[in-house]
Enzyme design. Structure first.
Site, PDB file in Angstrom:
ATOM      1  N   HIS A 151      -0.872   4.929  -0.535  1.00 55.99           N
ATOM      2  CA  HIS A 151      -1.920   3.988  -0.937  1.00 55.99           C
ATOM      3  C   HIS A 151      -3.315   4.609  -0.986  1.00 55.99           C
ATOM      4  O   HIS A 151      -4.322   3.898  -0.920  1.00 55.99           O
ATOM      5  CB  HIS A 151      -1.924   2.777   0.006  1.00 55.99           C
ATOM      6  CG  HIS A 151      -2.279   1.477  -0.657  1.00 55.99           C
ATOM      7  ND1 HIS A 151      -3.489   0.848  -0.466  1.00 55.99           N
ATOM      8  CD2 HIS A 151      -1.567   0.691  -1.513  1.00 55.99           C
ATOM      9  CE1 HIS A 151      -3.521  -0.271  -1.172  1.00 55.99           C
ATOM     10  NE2 HIS A 151      -2.369  -0.392  -1.815  1.00 55.99           N
ATOM     11  N   HIS A 161       3.330   0.521 -12.453  1.00 58.39           N
ATOM     12  CA  HIS A 161       2.745  -0.241 -11.352  1.00 58.39           C
ATOM     13  C   HIS A 161       2.599  -1.692 -11.789  1.00 58.39           C
ATOM     14  O   HIS A 161       2.127  -1.972 -12.884  1.00 58.39           O
ATOM     15  CB  HIS A 161       1.374   0.362 -11.035  1.00 58.39           C
ATOM     16  CG  HIS A 161       0.616  -0.289  -9.939  1.00 58.39           C
ATOM     17  ND1 HIS A 161      -0.473  -1.106 -10.173  1.00 58.39           N
ATOM     18  CD2 HIS A 161       0.756  -0.228  -8.592  1.00 58.39           C
ATOM     19  CE1 HIS A 161      -0.978  -1.506  -9.027  1.00 58.39           C
ATOM     20  NE2 HIS A 161      -0.252  -0.996  -8.043  1.00 58.39           N
TER      21      HIS A 161
END
Length: 384
Positions: free
Chosen positions: A188, A288
């Site tokens: 992340h 994504h």
């Protein structure tokens, strides 16, 4: 008379999405999802400016020309806000074109290269916890691939205990599910270069499907060094917004899976080009998509035609969707029915979904979602 774009509406809807409804003079409607999570108001203004300046009154079918005009016409270009605005408009234009020809978008992009696409399911939340139990539940529901965050916030050089905790979580998931279940681990962008190297080495015995965003995209130049420390596939790309942003990671050979976002990286038009570039470098694609149904439908259209599409993120039951979920905005939710860890390609025209306009209007309002600001123990800002 040639059909024209005559009207549009924008709807901010929970949990954190922005929907665009684009209408033509002969009554066709296309839907797009132009949003940066936590910046819906900003992207909304950019969409309005692009439509009012360039597209109203123009024929909807000239998608490539419209894309080039929106991208190049403003001199300053790129970045999350402008590319997300372009992305949602582009999705809506492709939806209209598919409906005009009564065909799925993927038929207009060359036809399907597969019949279905594998999907993965999120477990564990932002600060990952209870991952083993959640993994077992999702596998029992039929998913064959999962993704989890590696850590909460980390210091630039953190303790052995922080590494051990990340390893223990992945090991617990591995113990809870069979080895034929894939588990992606998302760093992340929370992890510094030295910690990324340490974490990758420590996680390797548990064979994650990939490690995602091991460093922030502004530090992509260190990815070759990180790749040299591990055999785990490296994935990145959710904060990269055009084929020019991806060019460096293709050329240096550091990335195995790219993750462009169909609502951030210029839409269907641009991500199809990014996927084609990736194929020439033997790089897989896993778009994504922690977003809504329009974004997911757009992803699946590109997955359908990309030979190198690996797996698709989807946000059903994701930890952000506390007030509304993906299926809530569809008149027919069966289009995203997951079976054996896959979703079939939709066969309806355009994006293949039927948006429930009445529900969208009922839920539309001032959505005030912003990502949290995390801080370290010394009070300094931490990467979320």
């Amino acid at each position: 008379m040639t059909d024209r774009i005559v009207d549009y509406d924008l709807y901010e809807v929970p949990p954190r999405w922005l929907f665009l409804r684009l209408e033509t003079s002969d009554g066709l409607v296309g839907w797009g999802e132009p949003v940066v999570e936590g910046r819906a108001h900003t992207v909304r203004a950019a969409v309005e400016e692009l439509l009012d300046t360039y597209l109203l009154g123009k024929p909807p079918g000239r998608i490539e020309d419209h894309w080039q005009t929106m991208y190049r016409g403003g001199f300053y270009r790129g970045g999350p806000v402008l590319m997300s605005a372009i992305a949602g408009i582009d999705q809506a234009l492709w939806d209209i074109k598919g409906k005009r020809f009564d065909a799925p978008v993927y038929e207009l992009l060359g036809g399907q290269a597969r019949n279905r696409i594998r999907v993965y399911q999120w477990v564990g939340g932002d600060r990952p916890e209870n991952v083993a139990e959640a993994a077992r539940e999702k596998v029992d529901e039929g998913f064959t691939a999962l993704k989890m965050n590696a850590t909460a916030e980390l210091r630039r050089i953190d303790s052995p205990a922080a590494v051990d905790e990340a390893v223990a979580r992945l090991a617990a998931v591995r113990d809870a599910v069979d080895d034929d279940v894939d588990v992606g681990v998302d760093f992340h962008g929370r992890v510094s270069k030295p910690m990324a190297k340490r974490l990758a080495k420590a996680l390797e015995p548990h064979e994650p499907m990939f490690i995602e965003e091991p460093v922030l995209p502004e530090h992509n130049d260190v990815l070759p060094e990180i790749a040299s420390h591990t055999t785990i596939p490296i994935a990145t790309g959710e904060r990269m917004f055009s084929r020019w942003d991806f060019k460096e990671v293709f050329e240096d050979g550091s990335v195995d899976v790219i993750q462009p976002d169909l609502s951030h990286a210029g839409g269907i038009t641009e991500v199809k080009k990014i996927a084609d570039m990736a194929e020439t470098y033997d790089v897989a694609m896993a778009p994504h998509c922690p977003l809504g149904p329009i974004a997911l439908a757009s992803c699946i259209q590109v997955d359908a035609v990309a030979p190198n599409a690996l797996i698709q993120e989807q946000s059903l039951d994701i930890h952000y969707n506390e007030t509304s979920d993906v299926l809530d905005y569809l008149a027919d939710a069966s289009v995203f029915e997951y079976r054996d860890g896959y979703v079939d390609l939709p066969d309806g025209p355009g994006l293949g979904i039927d948006v429930d306009e009445r529900h969208v209007r009922a839920k539309a309002g001032d959505v005030d979602w912003h990502n949290p600001v995390w801080r370290h123990e010394d009070g300094s800002v931490a990467e979320w």
